[in-house]
Enzyme design. Structure first.
Site, PDB file in Angstrom:
ATOM      1  N   HIS A 286       0.793  -1.226   0.000  1.00 48.38           N
ATOM      2  CA  HIS A 286       0.000   0.000   0.000  1.00 48.38           C
ATOM      3  C   HIS A 286       0.825   1.274   0.000  1.00 48.38           C
ATOM      4  O   HIS A 286       0.419   2.293  -0.542  1.00 48.38           O
ATOM      5  CB  HIS A 286      -0.962  -0.011   1.194  1.00 48.38           C
ATOM      6  CG  HIS A 286      -2.250  -0.693   0.854  1.00 48.38           C
ATOM      7  ND1 HIS A 286      -2.990  -1.387   1.763  1.00 48.38           N
ATOM      8  CD2 HIS A 286      -2.903  -0.783  -0.311  1.00 48.38           C
ATOM      9  CE1 HIS A 286      -4.055  -1.877   1.158  1.00 48.38           C
ATOM     10  NE2 HIS A 286      -4.023  -1.525  -0.094  1.00 48.38           N
TER      11      HIS A 286
ATOM     12  N   GLU B 267     -11.434 -10.440  -4.849  1.00 49.71           N
ATOM     13  CA  GLU B 267      -9.998 -10.456  -4.567  1.00 49.71           C
ATOM     14  C   GLU B 267      -9.579 -11.692  -3.779  1.00 49.71           C
ATOM     15  O   GLU B 267      -8.401 -11.908  -3.535  1.00 49.71           O
ATOM     16  CB  GLU B 267      -9.578  -9.183  -3.825  1.00 49.71           C
ATOM     17  CG  GLU B 267     -10.366  -8.901  -2.572  1.00 49.71           C
ATOM     18  CD  GLU B 267      -9.969  -7.594  -1.892  1.00 49.71           C
ATOM     19  OE1 GLU B 267      -8.899  -7.040  -2.190  1.00 49.71           O
ATOM     20  OE2 GLU B 267     -10.748  -7.139  -1.030  1.00 49.71           O
TER      21      GLU B 267
ATOM     22  N   ASP C  13      -4.720  -8.336  -4.412  1.00 48.27           N
ATOM     23  CA  ASP C  13      -4.894  -9.459  -3.484  1.00 48.27           C
ATOM     24  C   ASP C  13      -5.190 -10.755  -4.221  1.00 48.27           C
ATOM     25  O   ASP C  13      -4.744 -11.825  -3.815  1.00 48.27           O
ATOM     26  CB  ASP C  13      -6.011  -9.151  -2.478  1.00 48.27           C
ATOM     27  CG  ASP C  13      -5.482  -8.299  -1.334  1.00 48.27           C
ATOM     28  OD1 ASP C  13      -4.375  -8.592  -0.845  1.00 48.27           O
ATOM     29  OD2 ASP C  13      -6.163  -7.335  -0.946  1.00 48.27           O
TER      30      ASP C  13
ATOM     31  N   CYS D  58      -9.804  -2.884 -10.353  1.00 53.05           N
ATOM     32  CA  CYS D  58      -9.252  -1.746  -9.624  1.00 53.05           C
ATOM     33  C   CYS D  58      -7.869  -2.043  -9.040  1.00 53.05           C
ATOM     34  O   CYS D  58      -7.295  -1.219  -8.344  1.00 53.05           O
ATOM     35  CB  CYS D  58     -10.200  -1.279  -8.521  1.00 53.05           C
ATOM     36  SG  CYS D  58     -10.466  -2.500  -7.243  1.00 53.05           S
TER      37      CYS D  58
HETATM   38  C1  PEP Z   1      -6.675  -5.108  -4.562  1.00 55.50           C
HETATM   39  O1  PEP Z   1      -6.545  -5.981  -3.699  1.00 55.50           O
HETATM   40  O2  PEP Z   1      -6.409  -5.280  -5.761  1.00 55.50           O
HETATM   41  C2  PEP Z   1      -7.141  -3.762  -4.206  1.00 55.50           C
HETATM   42  C3  PEP Z   1      -7.458  -2.882  -5.134  1.00 55.50           C
HETATM   43  O3  PEP Z   1      -7.224  -3.458  -2.904  1.00 55.50           O
HETATM   44  P1  PEP Z   1      -5.963  -3.176  -1.965  1.00 55.50           P
HETATM   45  O4  PEP Z   1      -4.770  -2.896  -2.841  1.00 55.50           O
HETATM   46  O5  PEP Z   1      -6.346  -2.000  -1.154  1.00 55.50           O
HETATM   47  O6  PEP Z   1      -5.833  -4.440  -1.179  1.00 55.50           O
HETATM   48 MG    MG Z   2      -7.308  -5.829  -1.699  1.00 56.58          MG
END
Ligand code: PEP
Ligand code: MG
Length: 581
Positions: A191, A433, A457, A504
């Site tokens: 993140h 995910e 994920d 996303c």
């Molecule tokens: C993902 O898991 O692809 C996602 C968009 O959420 P995060 O990166 O916040 O886990």
């Molecule tokens: Mg995620």
């Protein structure tokens, strides 16, 4: 010296090194004489916060395990008033002008030396208890709302060098004085890296031991695209790095025209491009980059570095409304908190028991904390009166969880109606995910208004590769045949049930991979605002029909390398050249 890591956020940053180590409770630095009083006040505030937490813990333990187990917290509470700890730390701040975290550590060092000399084994063991209190004090010094204020008084430009860097830390820093950051740990989809890209801060991760090799004050030149970090570069190298910086700026300017153009393939397939944002104030940046709306608001960033008050309904309502209003008429998709217990604000009562990384996280944690979840849902439903808003649940593993979450939305709506507040219809969707959600996407589609595929994920759990561990980042393969097939599965399930599906995860931000995703039937993407102009350029040069042929071939490939070869051969030499800059 030249260090090589993973370039996780493109751009060049040049500045003096400033070190931040997780092992050390806080940065060690001298406070100017004029700020000594403020530093002592910070220490006192951390003590009061620690006191409140220990009282809460004590009460909980007394209630669940019995009063006899709570006594150790009485002892810890007494330590907070011990002159050898707090008064001594204040004296160190006053006389040596050290910051509060270092002063507490130093006072602890003195106490520990006394304990070590004691003959009594019982007394020697008590050192651990004092250490526990010291750890809590330092944590509260770090997480207090103003604990990072001192960065504002530093002379930039600086490059932050850390062993590990949490997203909440970088979210709170004042990036006016920092040109870049580099970390020992981490990878492309952790993140902190995602946040760096959306904040346009150059960053290199996975450097292994940079925080040992680099001494504070050294000059660093960081290339967040190539992963290079030049340590104390000679003037010639510095000149070359500056020339790269200029090229990068020119390349970005060359994409400016795409911000305003629609995202449509050369053969007329309309693509929706939204932005992933982490703060309500990012809406302006999202619009300027050419995003139609916000496809993923990671609401847990509202909690970063804040106290319990951040979980309140009104505070959240204000934040969501600000986001929705500044994006209107564009649509905003808000994901409910995707955190683990450890990431909740200090003092949130969580169910007792084991704390595994794959334990209570995402929707599971929300379902376990009814009050927290209801407050968030009420805030979201209220904000929906101010502009188009969708609610999305993270980390859903199957239909039962989704139904339970939808029932919670109903309860929140009823509470609001009973209060006499309007509740507009709000689409409710899920992140795909977790592999079990992907495999049962056809079943989930009956209960969901939309899907958004979280490839970050999904890849980590499908391939069993930790997305934050730089040592296995070569195994984290977005183009693995398992991922290509899974994407097709989800895309088909959504299409057959006629619900919208977006991607996303970070995968969508790679313009070469976009061709494959379009070929798999995906036409909605959400990505960091900075990635949108380049994605538009790639999409406008793409023929969806060719992309379908490409995807059909990729689905027959046996390895990630074969898929990658197909994609590289697919893009034109002109695009390849542009992407290299
Ligand atoms: C993902 O898991 O692809 C996602 C968009 O959420 P995060 O990166 O916040 O886990
Ligand atoms: Mg995620």
């Amino acid at each position: 010296m030249r260090l090589i890591g993973l370039g996780v956020s493109p751009g060049i940053g040049i500045g003096k090194a400033l070190l931040l180590k997780r092992g050390a409770p806080e940065l060690r630095f001298r406070v100017p004489a004029a700020m000594v009083a403020r530093e002592i006040e910070r220490l006192n505030r951390a003590r009061e916060r620690s006191r409140e937490q220990l009282q809460q813990i004590r009460a909980r333990i007394a209630g669940s395990a019995g009063a006899e187990h709570a006594y150790m917290f009485d002892a810890q509470l007494l330590m907070l008033d011990d002159a050898m700890l707090i008064d001594r730390a204040a004296e160190i701040i006053r006389t040596q002008c050290l910051n509060a975290g270092s002063a507490v550590e130093r006072a602890f060092g003195e106490i520990a030396a006394l304990f070590d000399r004691a003959d009594d084994a019982y007394l020697r063991e008590r050192k651990g208890d004092v250490g526990d209190v010291v750890g809590r004090l330092c944590m509260n010094l770090r997480t207090a709302r103003n604990s990072l204020d001192f960065f504002k008084n530093l002379e930039g430009p600086l490059v932050l060098v850390a062993d590990e860097l949490t997203p909440s830390t970088i979210a709170q820093l004042d990036w006016q004085c920092f040109a870049a950051f580099v970390t020992d740990a981490g990878s492309w989809t952790y993140h902190t890296a995602i946040l760096a890209r959306s904040m346009h801060v150059p960053a290199v991760a996975g450097l292994r031991d940079a925080s040992h090799a680099i001494v504070p004050g050294m000059l660093l030149a960081v290339d967040g695209a190539t992963g290079e970090v030049f340590v104390d570069p000679d003037p010639e190298v510095l000149e070359q790095v500056r020339a790269r910086q200029q090229q990068r700026v020119e390349f970005e300017h060359s994409l400016d025209e795409y911000r305003r153009l629609p995202a449509v393939t050369e053969d007329g397939v309309r693509i929706r491009l939204d932005a992933n944002v982490e703060s309500p104030d990012d809406a302006r940046r999202a619009r300027e980059s050419g995003a139609e709306g916000v496809g993923l608001f990671r609401s847990e960033f509202l909690l970063a570095g804040r106290g319990h008050e951040a979980l309140g309904e009104d505070a959240q309502f204000e934040a969501y409304t600000r986001l929705v209003e500044s994006m209107a008429p564009g649509r905003v998709t808000i994901r409910t908190f995707d955190v683990s217990e450890a990431q909740l604000p200090v003092g949130t009562p969580v169910p007792d028991g084991a704390r595994a990384p794959l334990g209570l996280r995402g929707i599971r944690l929300s379902l376990a904390l009814e009050d927290v979840f209801q407050a968030q849902l009420r805030a979201l439903l209220r904000a929906a009166s101010h502009g188009p808003l969708r609610i999305m649940f993270p980390f859903v593993s199957g239909v039962e969880e989704l139904r339970a979450a939808r029932a919670a939305v109903q309860r929140a709506a009823e509470t609001l109606r009973a209060r006499g507040e309007p509740v507009p219809p709000v689409p409710v969707g899920v992140m795909i995910e977790v592999p079990s959600a992907a495999v049962t996407a056809d079943l989930l589609a009956d209960d969901a208004d939309f899907f958004s595929i979280g490839t970050n994920d999904l890849i980590q759990y499908c391939l069993a590769v930790d997305r934050t561990d730089d040592r296995v980042s070569n195994l984290y393969e977005p183009l693995h045949p398992a991922i290509v097939r899974t994407l097709r599965l989800v895309s088909r399930a959504a299409r057959r049930r006629s619900i919208p599906v977006a991607v996303c995860g970070e995968m969508a931000a790679d313009p070469i991979v976009l061709a494959l995703l379009v070929g798999l039937g995906l036409t909605e993407f959400s990505m960091a605002p900075t990635a949108i102009p380049l994605a538009k350029q790639a999409l406008r040069a793409l023929r969806a029909r060719d992309a379908e042929t490409l995807a059909a071939r990729a689905l027959r490939a046996r390895t990630a390398a074969e898929v990658e070869e197909l994609l590289t051969a697919f893009i034109s030499p002109r695009e390849r050249k542009a992407l290299k800059s």
